[in-house]
Scaffold this motif. Structure first.
Motif, PDB file in Angstrom:
ATOM      1  N   ALA A 115      12.165 -59.501 -17.388  1.00  0.00           N
ATOM      2  CA  ALA A 115      11.086 -59.088 -16.493  1.00  0.00           C
ATOM      3  C   ALA A 115      11.599 -58.460 -15.202  1.00  0.00           C
ATOM      4  CB  ALA A 115      10.196 -60.293 -16.180  1.00  0.00           C
ATOM      5  N   SER A 116      12.842 -58.768 -14.830  1.00  0.00           N
ATOM      6  CA  SER A 116      13.422 -58.179 -13.614  1.00  0.00           C
ATOM      7  C   SER A 116      14.010 -56.810 -13.863  1.00  0.00           C
ATOM      8  CB  SER A 116      14.507 -59.096 -13.052  1.00  0.00           C
ATOM      9  OG  SER A 116      15.683 -59.045 -13.852  1.00  0.00           O
ATOM     10  N   GLY A 117      14.113 -56.421 -15.129  1.00  0.00           N
ATOM     11  CA  GLY A 117      14.712 -55.149 -15.490  1.00  0.00           C
ATOM     12  C   GLY A 117      16.132 -55.256 -15.993  1.00  0.00           C
ATOM     13  N   PHE A 118      16.765 -56.455 -15.874  1.00  0.00           N
ATOM     14  CA  PHE A 118      18.135 -56.626 -16.359  1.00  0.00           C
ATOM     15  C   PHE A 118      18.187 -56.300 -17.846  1.00  0.00           C
ATOM     16  CE2 PHE A 118      21.702 -58.947 -18.142  1.00  0.00           C
ATOM     17  CZ  PHE A 118      22.714 -58.759 -17.211  1.00  0.00           C
ATOM     18  N   ALA A 119      19.057 -55.359 -18.205  1.00  0.00           N
ATOM     19  CA  ALA A 119      19.140 -54.865 -19.582  1.00  0.00           C
ATOM     20  C   ALA A 119      20.381 -55.460 -20.242  1.00  0.00           C
ATOM     21  CB  ALA A 119      19.188 -53.346 -19.588  1.00  0.00           C
ATOM     22  N   ARG A 120      20.169 -56.497 -21.041  1.00  0.00           N
ATOM     23  CA  ARG A 120      21.265 -57.257 -21.653  1.00  0.00           C
ATOM     24  C   ARG A 120      21.605 -56.676 -23.021  1.00  0.00           C
ATOM     25  NH1 ARG A 120      20.806 -62.183 -24.850  1.00  0.00           N
ATOM     26  NH2 ARG A 120      18.607 -62.277 -24.229  1.00  0.00           N
ATOM     27  N   GLN A 129      22.804 -52.862 -18.457  1.00  0.00           N
ATOM     28  CA  GLN A 129      22.971 -51.505 -18.971  1.00  0.00           C
ATOM     29  C   GLN A 129      22.224 -50.452 -18.149  1.00  0.00           C
ATOM     30  OE1 GLN A 129      25.154 -50.912 -21.748  1.00  0.00           O
ATOM     31  NE2 GLN A 129      25.589 -53.021 -21.072  1.00  0.00           N
ATOM     32  N   ARG A 130      21.526 -50.851 -17.103  1.00  0.00           N
ATOM     33  CA  ARG A 130      20.748 -49.868 -16.339  1.00  0.00           C
ATOM     34  C   ARG A 130      21.589 -48.743 -15.755  1.00  0.00           C
ATOM     35  NH1 ARG A 130      16.934 -53.843 -12.853  1.00  0.00           N
ATOM     36  NH2 ARG A 130      18.860 -55.082 -12.995  1.00  0.00           N
ATOM     37  N   PRO A 131      22.811 -48.987 -15.270  1.00  0.00           N
ATOM     38  CA  PRO A 131      23.603 -47.834 -14.807  1.00  0.00           C
ATOM     39  C   PRO A 131      23.845 -46.806 -15.912  1.00  0.00           C
ATOM     40  CG  PRO A 131      24.525 -49.872 -13.944  1.00  0.00           C
ATOM     41  CD  PRO A 131      23.475 -50.268 -14.943  1.00  0.00           C
ATOM     42  N   ILE A 132      24.055 -47.255 -17.146  1.00  0.00           N
ATOM     43  CA  ILE A 132      24.227 -46.337 -18.276  1.00  0.00           C
ATOM     44  C   ILE A 132      22.926 -45.589 -18.545  1.00  0.00           C
ATOM     45  CG2 ILE A 132      24.762 -46.205 -20.748  1.00  0.00           C
ATOM     46  CD1 ILE A 132      27.145 -46.942 -18.964  1.00  0.00           C
ATOM     47  N   HIS A 161       9.539 -59.786 -21.963  1.00  0.00           N
ATOM     48  CA  HIS A 161      10.732 -58.956 -22.157  1.00  0.00           C
ATOM     49  C   HIS A 161      10.379 -57.710 -22.973  1.00  0.00           C
ATOM     50  CE1 HIS A 161      14.155 -61.992 -21.223  1.00  0.00           C
ATOM     51  NE2 HIS A 161      13.053 -62.331 -20.556  1.00  0.00           N
ATOM     52  N   GLN A 162      11.299 -56.760 -22.987  1.00  0.00           N
ATOM     53  CA  GLN A 162      11.148 -55.547 -23.785  1.00  0.00           C
ATOM     54  C   GLN A 162      12.321 -55.410 -24.748  1.00  0.00           C
ATOM     55  OE1 GLN A 162      10.704 -53.235 -19.939  1.00  0.00           O
ATOM     56  NE2 GLN A 162       9.418 -51.959 -21.277  1.00  0.00           N
ATOM     57  N   VAL A 163      12.016 -54.886 -25.936  1.00  0.00           N
ATOM     58  CA  VAL A 163      13.042 -54.512 -26.900  1.00  0.00           C
ATOM     59  C   VAL A 163      13.391 -53.048 -26.633  1.00  0.00           C
ATOM     60  CG1 VAL A 163      13.691 -54.345 -29.330  1.00  0.00           C
ATOM     61  CG2 VAL A 163      12.025 -56.077 -28.591  1.00  0.00           C
ATOM     62  N   ARG A 164      14.682 -52.775 -26.511  1.00  0.00           N
ATOM     63  CA  ARG A 164      15.093 -51.409 -26.155  1.00  0.00           C
ATOM     64  C   ARG A 164      16.203 -50.916 -27.081  1.00  0.00           C
ATOM     65  NH1 ARG A 164      16.101 -50.625 -20.004  1.00  0.00           N
ATOM     66  NH2 ARG A 164      13.817 -50.476 -20.129  1.00  0.00           N
ATOM     67  N   ILE A 165      16.130 -49.625 -27.393  1.00  0.00           N
ATOM     68  CA  ILE A 165      17.183 -48.938 -28.129  1.00  0.00           C
ATOM     69  C   ILE A 165      17.683 -47.773 -27.282  1.00  0.00           C
ATOM     70  CG2 ILE A 165      17.670 -47.431 -30.112  1.00  0.00           C
ATOM     71  CD1 ILE A 165      17.681 -50.259 -30.949  1.00  0.00           C
ATOM     72  N   GLU A 166      19.004 -47.685 -27.133  1.00  0.00           N
ATOM     73  CA  GLU A 166      19.627 -46.533 -26.490  1.00  0.00           C
ATOM     74  C   GLU A 166      20.286 -45.661 -27.559  1.00  0.00           C
ATOM     75  OE1 GLU A 166      22.540 -47.790 -23.706  1.00  0.00           O
ATOM     76  OE2 GLU A 166      21.218 -49.214 -22.678  1.00  0.00           O
ATOM     77  N   ILE A 167      20.130 -44.356 -27.420  1.00  0.00           N
ATOM     78  CA  ILE A 167      20.769 -43.397 -28.321  1.00  0.00           C
ATOM     79  C   ILE A 167      21.595 -42.429 -27.483  1.00  0.00           C
ATOM     80  CG2 ILE A 167      20.413 -41.564 -30.036  1.00  0.00           C
ATOM     81  CD1 ILE A 167      19.570 -44.313 -31.047  1.00  0.00           C
ATOM     82  N   SER A 168      22.826 -42.194 -27.888  1.00  0.00           N
ATOM     83  CA  SER A 168      23.656 -41.199 -27.214  1.00  0.00           C
ATOM     84  C   SER A 168      24.723 -40.713 -28.183  1.00  0.00           C
ATOM     85  CB  SER A 168      24.270 -41.765 -25.934  1.00  0.00           C
ATOM     86  OG  SER A 168      24.808 -40.725 -25.148  1.00  0.00           O
TER      87      SER A 168
END
Length: 581
Positions: A478-483, A427-430, A527-534
Motif C-alpha cells: 500500500a505504500s508503493g514498495f515494489a518487492r 523496484q520503483r527506481p527501475i 496490494h497490487q500484482v505487477r509485471i515488468e517487461i524490458s
C-alpha cells in the motif's frame, strides 16, 4: 549444542583418485572404536574453513550423534593435488571418494553427502556415477543442469554470477594452489585483486571473450562456458536432469525463493520423483523451500526482513538434515526431515506450510493479461494487468539501447555483494525508466495466493536481428514498495530451448515464453500484482548487442525498437497459479 561423546579429529587424510591424483580430507568421528555411517562433503571452498565445518551441517555435532564426517578438498583445490576444472571430474572423483570412505575401518559402508551450491553439484554428479555405497544426499541451493540455470539462463549468459564466482571464490580463493601450478607471482595476484575489487569495468568489457583477468590458465572453464551457448556435448555429459532415471538414491532438496539455483532445486525434486531409478529414490525425494538468498542463512533477503521464523537456524536445517540421514543411513524409519514431501515458506503471510506435492494440485493456472492504451512505459504509464481478455488495443513500444541497460536490482544472484546485492529491493527506481513497461492490477480487495511455477507469454516484435526480453513479478504494498518475487529472460535466437539458434525476422511478431521459475506469495489486501517487461537485466545477464553476431565476440551494438503486443490476436499474459483457501 550438546556433545554426547568424545570426538576424534584426523587432518589431511589422503584419498587417492583412480588416475593417481592425491586429494585430502579432514575427518571428524566418535573417539570410541566402532563403525559409523559416513557423511561426506566434497568442496572447492577449503575443507578447513569454518563454513565447510559448520555451514550446511555442523561436523562436530554430527560426529557426536554417531557419524563419521569426511570433509574433502576436491581435485586441484586448496590441499588437494591435480588440476581443477568445474564439474568434469566430480563424477569419477565422487565415486572414488565415496568408496574410499565406505571401506575405512571406522565406516559401516553407508555414505551420505551434503553441502550447498557447487558442493550440491558434487553430490548430484557423484550420484550419477552409481557409487554403490552412496545411500542418500542433501543438496542445498544447487542446479539440475550446468548449462540452463547455471552458466546460462533463457539463452543469456549469466555474466554477473559467472564472472564474480570465477574471479572471487574460484581464482582468488584458491590462489596458493593456482600460483604454484602456474608459476605466478605477486603481480598476477595484484591484477586479480584489482579486477575483483573493480568488477564493473570487467562486466562492461567487449568483446566478452577477450576479457583478460581469467586468462593464462586462471579459469579456462569461464571462457569455455562462454563459447558453448547451446546445449551441446560440452554440457550434455554433465547434465543431472537428463540422468534422473539413472540415479537410485533419496534426496532432501533445500532451496530458496530468492536463490540463483531455485529452478534447478525444484527440477531435481520433480524429476527424481517422476523418473528416479527405483521406487525408493522416487518416494524418498523431499523439498524444502525458504525465502532465502544464496549464501545467507538469516532473516534478511536483500533489504527485506521475512521474520525470525524464516531463518534456517529457526527452521533447524541442521537437525532436519540429520533426521534425513538417520532414516536412510541408520535405518531409523521413525525419523523424517519434514512431515510431508514438501515444506514451503509462504511469503506475504510469512508462514511455513507442509504440502503433499509440487506443484500444488489445487493451484489453478490463471492468465493475467497485459493491457494499455499504448503507454505502459514506466511507473507513470497506463499499463494494467487483469484477467480480462484484451480486445483491440495499441501495442507498447520502447527503445532498448545496450549502452544503457536496465540495471540489476536484486533477485537470484551470486557471488559478490558489492556489485550485485541479491534478494529483495524496492523496484520503483527501475520502474522510473521509459524502457521498462509496467503492468499492475488495481489494489486487491482480498488476499490472493500465488504458489507454483510462473511463466510469461509475450507476443513481441523488434527491429533487431536478435534481442532479449525480460519479465519480473512484483508485489506492491500500500505504500508503493515494489518487492521483487521472481524474474526471467529469453534470448530471441534461443527461444526454442535445446534447439540450435534460430534468428528472427525484424518486424515479425514472435511468441516468446519466459520461465520465471516459481514462487509462493500471498498478495495481501490492498496490494497490487505487477509485471515488468524490458530487454535487459545487467550485469546479472550479459547485454544482447542486438546484432545477431557471435556471443562473446561482438564489439558493435545497435539500438532496437521493441514492441509488445496485447490484443485479441496477440494476448500477452502471465500465468499465475492461484491457490484459493
Amino acid at each position: 549444542m550438546t556433545i554426547k561423546t568424545s570426538i576424534r579429529f584426523d587432518q589431511n587424510l589422503e584419498i587417492p583418485m583412480r588416475d593417481g591424483t592425491k586429494t585430502y580430507a579432514d575427518v571428524f568421528r566418535p573417539a570410541a572404536d566402532g563403525k559409523y555411517p559416513v557423511l561426506m562433503t566434497r568442496t572447492p571452498y577449503d575443507k578447513s574453513s569454518a563454513a565447510s565445518r559448520s555451514g550446511p551441517l555442523d561436523a562436530i555435532n554430527a560426529a557426536s550423534q554417531g557419524y563419521a564426517v569426511v570433509i574433502q578438498d576436491v581435485r586441484g583445490r586448496y590441499s588437494s593435488g591435480g588440476e581443477f576444472y568445474t564439474f568434469v571430474n566430480e563424477t569419477d572423483d565422487g565415486f572414488d571418494s565415496i568408496e574410499w570412505a565406505a571401506e575405512q575401518s571406522w565406516a559401516t559402508g553407508k555414505v551420505g553427502m551434503y553441502g550447498a551450491s557447487y558442493v550440491g553439484a558434487t553430490q548430484w554428479l557423484a550420484a550419477k556415477s552409481g557409487a554403490p555405497s552412496l545411500a542418500a544426499i542433501v543438496p542445498t541451493v544447487t542446479a539440475s543442469d550446468y548449462h540452463e540455470g547455471w552458466a546460462w539462463q533463457g539463452g543469456a549468459f549469466e555474466l554477473g554470477f559467472n564472472l564474480s564466482w570465477s574471479v572471487g571464490s574460484l581464482a582468488h580463493g584458491n590462489w596458493n594452489n593456482l600460483s604454484d601450478q602456474l608459476q605466478l607471482g605477486n603481480s598476477a595476484l595484484e591484477n586479480l585483486i584489482s579486477s575483483k575489487d573493480n568488477l564493473k569495468p570487467e562486466f562492461l568489457h567487449l568483446p566478452l571473450s577477450e576479457m583478460q583477468v581469467l586468462k593464462n590458465g586462471l579459469a579456462p572453464y569461464y571462457y569455455d562456458w562462454l563459447s558453448h551457448p547451446e546445449y551441446d556435448e560440452y554440457w550434455q555429459s554433465l547434465c543431472i536432469q537428463d540422468n534422473h532415471d539413472k540415479i537410485q538414491i533419496p534426496a532432501l532438496n533445500i532451496g530458496g525463493w530468492h536463490d540463483i539455483f531455485l529452478g534447478g532445486t525444484i527440477r531435481n525434486f520433480t524429476g527424481m520423483q517422476s523418473s528416479g531409478a527405483n521406487q525408493s529414490a522416487r518416494d524418498g525425494q523431499r523439498l524444502l523451500l525458504g525465502p532465502w538468498v544464496h549464501g545467507n542463512t538469516g532473516t534478511l533477503a536483500g533489504s527485506y526482513n521475512y521474520g525470525t521464523s524464516s531463518s534456517r537456524d529457526k527452521e533447524n536445517i541442521h537437525g532436519r538434515t540429520l533426521s534425513f540421514f538417520d532414516k536412510w543411513l541408520k535405518g531409523d524409519t521413525a525419523k523424517e526431515a519434514i512431515d510431508k514431501s514438501v515444506r514451503i515458506f509462504v511469503m506475504g503471510i510469512n508462514q511455513w506450510r507442509d504440502e503433499e506435492e509440487w506443484p500444488l494440485a489445487r493451484a489453478v493456472d490463471t492468465k493475467f493479461y497485459l493491457h494499455s492504451n499504448g503507454g505502459a512505459n514506466s511507473l507513470r504509464g497506463d499499463g494494467i494487468l487483469s484477467q480480462v481478455t484484451p480486445s483491440d488495443e495499441p501495442p507498447d513500444s520502447y527503445h532498448y539501447n545496450p549502452q544503457f541497460p536496465v540495471p540489476t536490482a536484486g533477485g537470484g544472484l551470486c557471488c559478490d555483494d558489492v556489485f550485485m546485492k541479491n534478494g529483495v529491493f524496492d523496484q520503483r527506481p527501475i520502474e522510473q525508466r521509459s524502457d521498462v513497461l509496467v503492468y499492475s492490477t488495481p489494489p486487491l480487495e482480498e488476499p490472493l495466493e500465488v504458489t507454483g511455477p510462473i511463466s510469461v507469454t509475450l507476443y513481441a516484435s523488434t527491429t533487431a536481428a536478435d534481442t532479449d526480453f525480460t519479465a519480473k513479478l512484483v508485489d506492491v504494498d500500500a505504500s508503493g514498495f515494489a518487492r521483487n518475487l521472481t524474474d526471467g529472460i529469453i534470448r530471441a535466437r534461443f527461444r526454442n530451448p535445446r534447439h540450435p539458434a534460430s534468428f528472427i525476422i525484424p518486424g515479425e511478431v514472435i511468441e516468446y515464453h519466459i520461465d520465471l521459475w516459481s514462487t509462493s506469495n500471498v498478495f495481501l489486501r490492498g496490494h497490487q500484482v505487477r509485471i515488468e517487461i524490458s530487454s535487459s537485466n545487467f550485469p546479472r545477464f550479459d547485454r544482447n548487442l542486438n546484432t545477431g553476431g557471435e556471443i562473446g565476440s561482438e564489439l558493435e551494438f545497435v539500438s532496437a525498437l521493441q514492441t509488445i503486443h496485447h490484443s485479441s490476436e496477440f494476448g500477452s499474459h502471465v500465468i499465475l497459479p492461484i491457490v484459493r483457501n
